[in-house]
Design an enzyme around this catalytic site. Structure first.
Site, short mmCIF file in Angstrom:
data_model
loop_
_atom_site.label_atom_id
_atom_site.label_comp_id
_atom_site.label_asym_id
_atom_site.label_seq_id
_atom_site.Cartn_x
_atom_site.Cartn_y
_atom_site.Cartn_z
N HIS A 71 14.50 -57.10 22.31
CA HIS A 71 15.12 -58.43 22.26
C HIS A 71 16.54 -58.38 22.79
O HIS A 71 17.33 -57.51 22.41
CB HIS A 71 15.08 -58.98 20.84
CG HIS A 71 13.68 -59.12 20.32
ND1 HIS A 71 13.12 -58.18 19.48
CD2 HIS A 71 12.73 -60.06 20.57
CE1 HIS A 71 11.87 -58.55 19.20
NE2 HIS A 71 11.61 -59.67 19.86
N GLU A 113 19.10 -51.58 16.11
CA GLU A 113 18.88 -50.97 17.42
C GLU A 113 17.55 -51.49 17.95
O GLU A 113 16.49 -50.94 17.65
CB GLU A 113 18.88 -49.44 17.36
CG GLU A 113 18.74 -48.81 18.74
CD GLU A 113 19.03 -47.32 18.76
OE1 GLU A 113 18.61 -46.65 19.73
OE2 GLU A 113 19.67 -46.82 17.82
N SER A 126 9.13 -64.05 22.24
CA SER A 126 10.49 -63.97 21.71
C SER A 126 11.55 -63.68 22.75
O SER A 126 12.72 -64.00 22.54
CB SER A 126 10.54 -62.89 20.62
OG SER A 126 10.11 -61.64 21.14
#
Length: 262
Positions: free
Chosen positions: A219, A215, A19
């Site tokens: 990422h 939060e 990701s």
């Protein structure tokens, strides 16, 4: 009728990973992977190299824009990337002389069978071999750092996976981009609180996409993804003139594989 030959295929950079590399849909904004921003950053770096080579009278710098194909996916491991057909897509998109960047580790570490010196190493070894069989160039990227602080100290959260990747780089003579070290340095240079800007962090009520706020210390935000893409481009651009392009790479690949197996 005069027939013109089709334009030569541009060299590609194909991305396989998790990701932190992957493309995102608009509803995830400002969450972003660094792969989405690599093309512009790398083109700019190559142009600088080309300008420097022209000034010095040297040959070999690469200024032609490169085609970046991002086949990373959220949650991907070295195992799931293959099982879900993404690795087949990587190989299908790759031709002699292309570069295939491999950044895994965030999710592999969550699975016992993908331990650093076990499935993780085995799967990456297979990926390296398959890329080289195509006459293309694998490039290993250690996993980017998470922003996890404890007592004012930035923690290391990837266990032995970065070390295992470094060992693979040495064993198979594969270029390595140490994104773990560089992103740790970036976070530490900004400091514990200011480094929040690199990640997807929003208070409640600021974005309709995250009404309760978010939060996230793994990422990247768009700003963070751009900053990491700049790091990748900085490390990758000098490698391009050193790696054969096109059919020359197909000839070089078998020799490189044999050297890596010694």
């Amino acid at each position: 009728m005069h027939q013109t030959s089709p334009p030569a295929r541009r060299r590609r950079i194909v991305l396989a990973g998790d990701s932190t590399v992957a493309p995102y849909v608009a509803t995830a904004y400002p969450m972003s992977g660094w792969g989405a921003h690599l093309g512009a950053a790398l083109t700019a770096r190559c142009a600088l190299l080309d300008a420097g080579a022209a000034d010095s009278g040297a040959d070999g710098a690469v200024a032609t824009p490169l085609h970046v194909i991002d086949l990373a996916k959220n949650g991907a491991t070295t195992e799931s990337h293959r099982d879900e057909g993404l690795w087949a897509a990587v190989l299908d998109a790759t031709a002699p002389g292309d570069l295939v960047l491999l950044q895994f580790g965030h999710n592999d570490q969550k699975h016992e069978r993908l331990a650093a010196w076990d499935g993780y190493t085995e799967n990456l070894t297979r990926m390296i071999e398959e890329v080289r069989e195509l006459g293309a160039h694998p490039v290993l990227c250690t996993p980017v750092a998470r922003r996890h602080y404890e007592g004012g100290k930035l923690l290391r959260t990837h266990g032995e996976h970065p070390t295992a990747m470094l060992a693979l780089s040495e064993t198979f003579d594969v270029p390595l981009l140490d994104l773990q070290s560089r992103t740790r340095a970036l976070i530490r240079s900004l400091g514990e609180e200011p480094s929040r800007q690199l990640f997807t962090q929003l208070p409640a009520g600021v974005s309709p996409l995250y009404p309760e706020g978010i939060e996230d210390n793994t990422h990247f935000s768009v700003d963070g993804a751009i900053a990491v893409a700049e790091i990748v481009a900085e490390l990758l651009a000098p490698l391009l003139p050193q790696l054969p392009a096109g059919v020359d790479a197909a000839v070089a690949a078998p020799a490189a594989m044999m050297a890596g197996r010694k």
